[in-house]
Design a protein around this motif. Structure first.
Motif, PDB file in Angstrom:
ATOM      1  N   LEU A  87      19.493 -20.384   5.415  1.00  0.00           N
ATOM      2  CA  LEU A  87      18.820 -21.006   4.138  1.00  0.00           C
ATOM      3  C   LEU A  87      19.916 -21.681   3.230  1.00  0.00           C
ATOM      4  N   THR A  88      21.316 -21.283   3.685  1.00  0.00           N
ATOM      5  CA  THR A  88      22.492 -21.866   2.875  1.00  0.00           C
ATOM      6  C   THR A  88      22.132 -23.547   2.527  1.00  0.00           C
ATOM      7  N   GLY A  89      22.174 -23.862   1.123  1.00  0.00           N
ATOM      8  CA  GLY A  89      22.008 -24.992   0.661  1.00  0.00           C
ATOM      9  C   GLY A  89      20.547 -25.566   0.338  1.00  0.00           C
ATOM     10  N   LYS A  90      19.578 -24.706   0.661  1.00  0.00           N
ATOM     11  CA  LYS A  90      18.156 -24.959   0.939  1.00  0.00           C
ATOM     12  C   LYS A  90      17.442 -24.849  -0.393  1.00  0.00           C
ATOM     13  N   ASP A  91      16.584 -25.647  -0.770  1.00  0.00           N
ATOM     14  CA  ASP A  91      15.479 -25.393  -1.829  1.00  0.00           C
ATOM     15  C   ASP A  91      14.329 -24.729  -1.424  1.00  0.00           C
ATOM     16  N   LEU A  92      14.171 -23.549  -1.222  1.00  0.00           N
ATOM     17  CA  LEU A  92      12.915 -22.631  -0.799  1.00  0.00           C
ATOM     18  C   LEU A  92      11.948 -22.690  -1.882  1.00  0.00           C
ATOM     19  N   VAL A  93      10.636 -23.237  -1.355  1.00  0.00           N
ATOM     20  CA  VAL A  93       9.197 -23.185  -2.256  1.00  0.00           C
ATOM     21  C   VAL A  93       8.453 -22.282  -1.658  1.00  0.00           C
TER      22      VAL A  93
END
Length: 293
Positions: A87-93
């Protein structure tokens, strides 16, 4: 790529139930490159025919896009699906239905893994997705930066309303609105139970109900004003003492009609408790004081 650059933002969607499929179809129709994953691969096939890329694993799907949207059964399903994904650098919705506490915990979990996090509370059913005039929308809370980056993409399926940095606020307001709806449906059920055995046109009566509830709805603003000010007595038209006295007629009518009062009694009991505490000159807002634990 972000919403501020030319072209359509690529995104990943995990979960292709009824809501996930509706979301996917609207993003595809709007031209967004979409990677999808579902535990049952067959659910991805119709979307692949529309141009979606079907990933073999959740981790593969997450790797495909900066913006990752999750719409699964429950919070445990989210953790299971994302275990092993980078998930590094991700935008998790996270659009999975859950509680405020779960959203806050998931936000901390995501931050520990290098992701910005938004929780979403969907105030719509699948047929409302992709239909602007339906009035549906999603509450979002958590990272303001992530919302600002992606709000135009998030608003493609239905309206997007940001309600605060506290990741729990979207779920909290979602559940609060659903709770109010549940109470309204209880009232509707009792009302129809009273009249259904009589020679009354139920469709005509339904319109009376709609008109009456619409006329009463602005009282919501009065409640908010009273809670904000702490003054439950100024400008009150029907005070608590009058309402409790009127409850006798409601209960007697139900008895005459052979209808249980079980949907009304819990609220009426609270009204009586507040009255016995010496608040007869108040509006009904004071009952809320009895609900805190």
């Amino acid at each position: 790529m972000t919403d501020n650059t030319p072209g359509k933002t690529p995104l990943t969607l995990l979960g292709l139930g009824a809501m996930g499929t509706a979301l996917a179809r609207t993003w595809l129709a709007a031209g967004h490159p979409l990677t999808v994953w579902n535990r049952t691969p067959a659910r991805a096939e119709p979307l692949a025919a529309l141009g979606a890329r079907a990933a073999g694993t959740a981790a593969e799907a997450v790797a495909a896009s900066e913006l990752v949207v999750v719409c699964l059964l429950d919070d445990a399903s989210v953790e299971e699906a994302l275990t092993g994904a980078d998930l590094t650098g991700k935008d998790l919705v996270d659009l999975t239905t859950g509680t405020p506490g779960q959203a806050r915990a998931r936000a901390a979990w995501a931050r520990e893994r290098g992701a910005r996090f938004l929780d979403g509370g969907i105030m719509a059913v699948p047929p409302m997705i992709g239909v602007p005039e339906s009035g549906g929308y999603v509450f979002y809370s958590g990272s303001r930066a992530a919302f600002d980056t992606h709000h135009r993409t998030l608003a493609v399926p239905t309206g997007a309303r940001y309600v605060g940095e506290d990741a729990g606020f979207a779920a909290l307001q979602d559940v609060a609105l659903l709770s109010a709806m549940t109470g309204m449906f209880a009232g509707l059920s009792h009302a129809f139970a009273l009249v259904r055995e009589e020679n009354i046109d139920l469709k005509e009566f339904a319109q009376f109900l709609v008109d009456w509830l619409t006329a009463m709805a602005p009282a919501t603003h009065t409640t908010a004003e009273e809670l904000t000010s702490g003054d439950y007595t100024t400008g009150v038209v029907s005070n608590l003492a009058m309402m409790v006295a009127g409850n006798t007629t409601l209960l007697r009518t139900a008895e005459e009609q052979g209808v249980s009062s079980e949907l009304l009694l819990p609220f009426m009991d609270l009204m009586e408790r507040r009255l016995k505490d010496g608040h007869g000159d108040e509006s009904g807002t004071g009952v809320i004081e009895l609900l805190g634990r």
